[in-house]
Design a protein around this motif. Sequence first.
Motif, PDB file in Angstrom:
ATOM      1  N   VAL A  65       0.863  -1.181   0.000  1.00 33.45           N
ATOM      2  CA  VAL A  65       0.000   0.000   0.000  1.00 33.45           C
ATOM      3  C   VAL A  65       0.900   1.231   0.000  1.00 33.45           C
ATOM      4  CG1 VAL A  65      -1.939  -1.156   1.124  1.00 33.45           C
ATOM      5  CG2 VAL A  65      -0.182  -0.043   2.525  1.00 33.45           C
ATOM      6  N   PHE A  66       0.306   2.387  -0.286  1.00 29.13           N
ATOM      7  CA  PHE A  66       1.093   3.599  -0.513  1.00 29.13           C
ATOM      8  C   PHE A  66       0.696   4.712   0.437  1.00 29.13           C
ATOM      9  CE2 PHE A  66       1.805   1.101  -4.179  1.00 29.13           C
ATOM     10  CZ  PHE A  66       3.054   1.466  -4.664  1.00 29.13           C
ATOM     11  N   ALA A  67       1.735   5.381   0.955  1.00 27.84           N
ATOM     12  CA  ALA A  67       1.517   6.460   1.912  1.00 27.84           C
ATOM     13  C   ALA A  67       0.980   7.716   1.242  1.00 27.84           C
ATOM     14  CB  ALA A  67       2.830   6.782   2.634  1.00 27.84           C
ATOM     15  N   GLU A  68       1.476   8.008   0.035  1.00 24.98           N
ATOM     16  CA  GLU A  68       1.190   9.321  -0.543  1.00 24.98           C
ATOM     17  C   GLU A  68       0.714   9.238  -1.991  1.00 24.98           C
ATOM     18  OE1 GLU A  68       3.916   7.774  -1.870  1.00 24.98           O
ATOM     19  OE2 GLU A  68       4.885   9.671  -2.408  1.00 24.98           O
ATOM     20  N   LEU A  77       1.263  16.253   4.248  1.00 25.05           N
ATOM     21  CA  LEU A  77       1.770  15.273   5.193  1.00 25.05           C
ATOM     22  C   LEU A  77       0.667  14.774   6.120  1.00 25.05           C
ATOM     23  CD1 LEU A  77       4.038  13.686   6.539  1.00 25.05           C
ATOM     24  CD2 LEU A  77       4.623  15.746   7.836  1.00 25.05           C
ATOM     25  N   ALA A  78      -0.157  15.678   6.596  1.00 26.22           N
ATOM     26  CA  ALA A  78      -1.235  15.288   7.502  1.00 26.22           C
ATOM     27  C   ALA A  78      -2.202  14.326   6.824  1.00 26.22           C
ATOM     28  CB  ALA A  78      -1.981  16.525   7.986  1.00 26.22           C
ATOM     29  N   GLN A  79      -2.512  14.599   5.555  1.00 24.02           N
ATOM     30  CA  GLN A  79      -3.426  13.714   4.812  1.00 24.02           C
ATOM     31  C   GLN A  79      -2.790  12.350   4.581  1.00 24.02           C
ATOM     32  OE1 GLN A  79      -4.757  15.378   1.090  1.00 24.02           O
ATOM     33  NE2 GLN A  79      -5.968  13.565   0.544  1.00 24.02           N
ATOM     34  N   ALA A  80      -1.488  12.343   4.264  1.00 25.89           N
ATOM     35  CA  ALA A  80      -0.798  11.076   4.037  1.00 25.89           C
ATOM     36  C   ALA A  80      -0.747  10.250   5.317  1.00 25.89           C
ATOM     37  CB  ALA A  80       0.609  11.334   3.512  1.00 25.89           C
ATOM     38  N   ILE A  81      -0.453  10.878   6.431  1.00 28.34           N
ATOM     39  CA  ILE A  81      -0.396  10.144   7.695  1.00 28.34           C
ATOM     40  C   ILE A  81      -1.764   9.591   8.060  1.00 28.34           C
ATOM     41  CG2 ILE A  81      -0.082  10.424  10.190  1.00 28.34           C
ATOM     42  CD1 ILE A  81       2.335  12.176   9.565  1.00 28.34           C
ATOM     43  N   ARG A 124      -2.419   5.619   8.662  1.00 31.10           N
ATOM     44  CA  ARG A 124      -3.032   5.086   9.881  1.00 31.10           C
ATOM     45  C   ARG A 124      -4.262   4.256   9.531  1.00 31.10           C
ATOM     46  NH1 ARG A 124      -5.142   7.985  13.562  1.00 31.10           N
ATOM     47  NH2 ARG A 124      -4.339   6.830  15.347  1.00 31.10           N
ATOM     48  N   ARG A 125      -5.045   4.715   8.583  1.00 31.82           N
ATOM     49  CA  ARG A 125      -6.249   3.987   8.177  1.00 31.82           C
ATOM     50  C   ARG A 125      -5.869   2.647   7.549  1.00 31.82           C
ATOM     51  NH1 ARG A 125     -11.225   5.720   5.761  1.00 31.82           N
ATOM     52  NH2 ARG A 125     -12.713   4.040   6.201  1.00 31.82           N
ATOM     53  N   LEU A 126      -4.849   2.655   6.710  1.00 33.79           N
ATOM     54  CA  LEU A 126      -4.425   1.423   6.041  1.00 33.79           C
ATOM     55  C   LEU A 126      -3.859   0.410   7.027  1.00 33.79           C
ATOM     56  CD1 LEU A 126      -2.784   2.969   2.861  1.00 33.79           C
ATOM     57  CD2 LEU A 126      -4.567   1.221   2.821  1.00 33.79           C
ATOM     58  N   VAL A 127      -2.970   0.870   7.909  1.00 33.34           N
ATOM     59  CA  VAL A 127      -2.266  -0.041   8.800  1.00 33.34           C
ATOM     60  C   VAL A 127      -3.142  -0.506   9.956  1.00 33.34           C
ATOM     61  CG1 VAL A 127      -0.285  -0.281  10.342  1.00 33.34           C
ATOM     62  CG2 VAL A 127      -0.028   0.924   8.161  1.00 33.34           C
ATOM     63  N   ASP A 154      -9.611   5.328   1.877  1.00 40.77           N
ATOM     64  CA  ASP A 154     -10.696   6.104   1.289  1.00 40.77           C
ATOM     65  C   ASP A 154     -10.436   6.318  -0.190  1.00 40.77           C
ATOM     66  OD1 ASP A 154     -12.262   6.456   3.602  1.00 40.77           O
ATOM     67  OD2 ASP A 154     -10.985   8.099   4.283  1.00 40.77           O
ATOM     68  N   THR A 155     -11.474   6.144  -0.998  1.00 42.96           N
ATOM     69  CA  THR A 155     -11.398   6.414  -2.429  1.00 42.96           C
ATOM     70  C   THR A 155     -12.568   7.320  -2.808  1.00 42.96           C
ATOM     71  OG1 THR A 155     -12.842   4.656  -3.272  1.00 42.96           O
ATOM     72  CG2 THR A 155     -10.588   4.024  -2.679  1.00 42.96           C
ATOM     73  N   ALA A 156     -12.553   7.802  -4.036  1.00 48.26           N
ATOM     74  CA  ALA A 156     -13.660   8.651  -4.504  1.00 48.26           C
ATOM     75  C   ALA A 156     -14.973   7.890  -4.505  1.00 48.26           C
ATOM     76  CB  ALA A 156     -13.355   9.172  -5.910  1.00 48.26           C
TER      77      ALA A 156
END
Length: 247
Positions: free
Chosen positions: A161-164, A186-190, A194-197, A203-205
């Motif tokens: 999975v991808f952070a950014e 950065l805040a959005q990526a973190i 957190r959601r992935l891990v 979240d997707t469109a």
Amino acid sequence: MQYRIDFNCDLGEGCGDDAAILPYVSSANIACGGHAGDESTMRATLRLCREHGVAAGAHPGYDDPEHFGRRTLSLDRDEIGLLMLGQLARLGAVAAGEGVRLTHVKPHGALYNLAADDRVVAEAIVGAVAAFDPQLIVYGLAQSQLTDAAERTGLRAAHEVFAERGYAGNGRLLPRGRPGAVIESLAQAIAQVRRLVLDGEVDTAEGPLRLRADTLCLHGDRADAPAFARAVREALLADGVRIQALA
């Protein structure tokens, strides 16, 4: 519950501060001279991996440095296999000289994205890895043709999975150039990490999507990659997540 994740980064590409990134990750995907890299960059990155105790893997891609391996080339199954074997052998020889054992393989760019949906391409990649060293872990987009091909062949697969990077509703990465394809905040990526891990979702469109997360990728060619890597690592550790290579 103890959460664990491998934190990997694409390195040795000549466009990032590898030495500043490596202290924060657990695995490195090293360019093998196709889309980027040469013997000197491979050797330097392998030495940094050894110094920091980071697992070293191969990052083979289309032999197209002009487009950084992000343009799909018309290659048949045999040609893809030979492409993979050539780059694996090149990095493998340098790694052996440095006393470093390769642990995994992650295709780069357009080849990686094509293998997510094209079974023939995925099987060509996996076949080459199996022929070179069946102990290597195949990194592929989570729940894709590449991870499926590795598992069917008896190789260990790491669902990535991808952070950014932004996701489409089918679990594929949004194409670069599309709005939301690259997460700059950065805040959005973190928040996505957190959601992935922790939750196994992104979240997707089209709404939330369940994804398996074995390894988390950060692209090393970001201008802010070292600070980004440090912030992601600190956020994961604060959540009690253990960051550890898969090998």
